[in-house]
Structures are given as structure tokens and as C-alpha cells.
Design an enzyme around this catalytic site. Structure first.
Site, PDB file in Angstrom:
ATOM      1  CB  SER A 193      -0.875   0.193   1.102  1.00  0.00           C
ATOM      2  OG  SER A 193      -1.638  -0.878   1.249  1.00  0.00           O
TER       3      SER A 193
HETATM    4  N1  SAH Z   1       0.067  -5.413   3.950  1.00  0.00           N
HETATM    5  C1  SAH Z   1       0.796  -5.984   2.879  1.00  0.00           C
HETATM    6  C2  SAH Z   1       0.313  -5.530   1.380  1.00  0.00           C
HETATM    7  C3  SAH Z   1      -0.922  -6.506   1.069  1.00  0.00           C
HETATM    8  S1  SAH Z   1      -1.611  -6.442  -0.364  1.00  0.00           S
HETATM    9  C4  SAH Z   1       2.018  -5.044   2.915  1.00  0.00           C
HETATM   10  O1  SAH Z   1       2.534  -4.396   3.609  1.00  0.00           O
HETATM   11  O2  SAH Z   1       2.872  -5.406   2.038  1.00  0.00           O
HETATM   12  C5  SAH Z   1      -2.924  -7.831   0.106  1.00  0.00           C
HETATM   13  C6  SAH Z   1      -2.303  -9.048   0.250  1.00  0.00           C
HETATM   14  O3  SAH Z   1      -3.351  -9.863   0.771  1.00  0.00           O
HETATM   15  C7  SAH Z   1      -1.694  -9.830  -0.704  1.00  0.00           C
HETATM   16  O4  SAH Z   1      -0.394 -10.279  -0.501  1.00  0.00           O
HETATM   17  C8  SAH Z   1      -2.788 -11.096  -1.214  1.00  0.00           C
HETATM   18  O5  SAH Z   1      -2.040 -12.108  -1.403  1.00  0.00           O
HETATM   19  C9  SAH Z   1      -3.372 -11.063   0.580  1.00  0.00           C
HETATM   20  N2  SAH Z   1      -4.411 -12.098   0.536  1.00  0.00           N
HETATM   21  C10 SAH Z   1      -5.578 -11.670  -0.239  1.00  0.00           C
HETATM   22  N3  SAH Z   1      -6.523 -12.683   0.276  1.00  0.00           N
HETATM   23  C11 SAH Z   1      -6.015 -13.338   1.210  1.00  0.00           C
HETATM   24  C12 SAH Z   1      -6.474 -14.332   2.133  1.00  0.00           C
HETATM   25  N4  SAH Z   1      -7.704 -14.784   1.946  1.00  0.00           N
HETATM   26  N5  SAH Z   1      -5.770 -14.776   3.335  1.00  0.00           N
HETATM   27  C13 SAH Z   1      -4.363 -14.398   3.235  1.00  0.00           C
HETATM   28  N6  SAH Z   1      -4.046 -13.301   2.407  1.00  0.00           N
HETATM   29  C14 SAH Z   1      -4.602 -12.938   1.574  1.00  0.00           C
END
Ligand code: SAH
Length: 221
Positions: free
Chosen positions: A65
């Protein structure tokens, strides 16, 4: 603070221009952001952009983000230092590192094994020991470590997953983007006994939450 960090000036400037200037003034949060090397969490080819005012690709089709959104979502959790926190969507591990500075312990769940492995590696290199990275479906929360004083979901959900509300401690706070492809609203949920309430804050744009309580790929590609 890292020594010989070529990105330190960029990072301090990012905090001043993107975070403080937009009104987030919590000193513990600002200190954390000044000390957390965001460039270390992003792929090599993205490093020079690490402190820009936007999200960046991190592999597996996912994004880290925008710094302001990380800061805003963190500040909404109102962390005092003693909390056990759950993050859904570890991605690069950057948000988890920020939470780790502000709380007592962090569990973060990531569905993509390569991202989870990479996050584990970077957090270890930085010596951050109070984060546990799990691989699995975070839309179900992480029941074996519940309840959590604070929960942050960093992917967009069709609605707040009931298991996450169930795993929120009394008085706890949960922040989550809710909506469909393109634009979502950032919701802040609070639990008061049996009662959960929410308010909607700003519009945001996240990648989809998948899994049992997330978006199906037929609904959001
Ligand atoms: N917080 C992260 C950015 C996250 S982007 C950072 O600091 O870099 C959103 C993330 O959620 C992605 O990596 C995606 O793979 C994950 N995601 C999506 N659905 C998910 C689920 N059901 N369980 C775990 N992770 C999930």
C-alpha cells in the site's frame, strides 16, 4: 536507525510530506515510519520508488500500500504498545513490521507462499522477532491465536468476515476495506461486549481478499 542507509533522507522526507503534512501526528507512529526501511521490503527493481506517494507491485500480482494508507490504517487501530494484533494479507511484510513496533505481538496471514516466505526472511534480517507469519486463508482469521486486540485487513472484502469479528477482543478495533473492484470504503469496526459497530472513513483501492469470506475470481478477476 540504520547507519549508511542511502534511503534515509527519502524516508524522512516521505514521513514529513506524506504523513505529518496530511495530519497524522502520533509520535510513536511517526518514529516507527522513520525507522522502518520500506525499501528493504519491495523487489529490487522497485527500491528507488519505495518512498513515493503510491502503492508498488511486490510480485504474485499483489501490491504494497501507499505509505499514507499504511499510516492511516495503523493509526486507526489506536495501538498503545501491549496489544496482540492480527493482520490479513502479509504481502511484503512492511505493514506487519510497522505494527510490530507499535504493539506487543503480530500474527499475519498470507495466502501466497512465496510472499509469506519472503516476508519471513526480511523480518528476520531486520531482527523483528514479535511477528509470526502464517500461510493460509486469512479470511477465516487465525482462531488458534484469538482473541486479538486489533485486526487489520489489507485486501478488499465483499463484507466484513464474521470470523474476524468473532476473533476481536472486547474493546478491540478492526480496520478493513469493504467493496468491489475499483473502489472500496475503509471501515473501522469496534467491539463493545456482544455489540459490534462500524463507521466508514475514506475511499480506498485495494487488491481483492480471496478465500472463504473473500471475493471469488468469477466476481473479481
Ligand atoms: N500488507 C501488505 C500488502 C498486502 S496486499 C504489505 O505491507 O506489503 C494484500 C495481500 O493480501 C496480498 O499479498 C494477497 O495475497 C493477500 N490476501 C488476499 N486474500 C487473502 C486471504 N484470504 N488470506 C491471506 N492473504 C490474502
Amino acid at each position: 536507525m540504520e547507519t549508511n542507509d542511502p534511503f534515509e533522507t527519502d524516508r524522512l522526507q516521505m514521513v514529513a510530506a506524506q504523513i505529518e503534512r496530511r495530519g497524522l501526528l502520533n509520535e510513536r507512529l511517526l518514529t516507527t515510519l522513520r525507522q522502518t526501511p520500506r525499501h528493504v521490503f519491495v523487489p529490487d527493481e522497485q527500491r528507488s520508488f519505495a518512498y513515493e506517494d503510491r502503492p508498488l507491485p511486490i510480485g504474485s500480482g499483489q501490491t504494497i500500500s501507499q505509505p499514507y494508507i499504511v499510516a492511516l490504517m495503523t493509526s486507526l487501530l489506536n495501538l498503545q504498545g501491549g496489544e496482540k494484533v492480527l493482520e490479513i494479507g502479509a504481502g511484503s511484510g512492511y505493514q506487519a513490521a510497522v505494527l510490530a513496533h507499535m504493539a506487543s505481538s503480530v500474527h499475519t496471514v498470507e495466502r501466497h507462499q512465496p510472499l509469506a516466505d519472503h516476508a519471513i526472511q526480511i523480518l528476520a534480517i531486520l531482527g523483528i522477532q514479535n511477528v509470526t507469519v502464517h500461510c493460509g486463508d486469512g479470511s477465516l482469521g487465525w482462531p488458534s491465536a484469538a482473541p486479538f486486540d486489533a485486526i487489520m485487513v489489507t485486501a478488499a472484502a465483499p463484507r466484513v468476515p464474521q470470523p474476524l469479528l468473532d476473533q476481536l477482543a472486547d474493546g478491540g478495533r478492526l480496520v478493513i476495506p469493504v467493496g468491489s473492484s475499483g473502489v472500496q470504503e475503509l471501515q473501522l469496526w469496534t467491539r463493545d461486549g456482544e455489540n459490534c459497530q462500524h463507521e466508514s472513513l475514506i475511499q480506498v483501492s485495494f487488491v481483492p481478499l480471496r478465500g472463504a469470506h473473500g471475493w471469488d475470481s468469477s466476481e473479481w478477476r
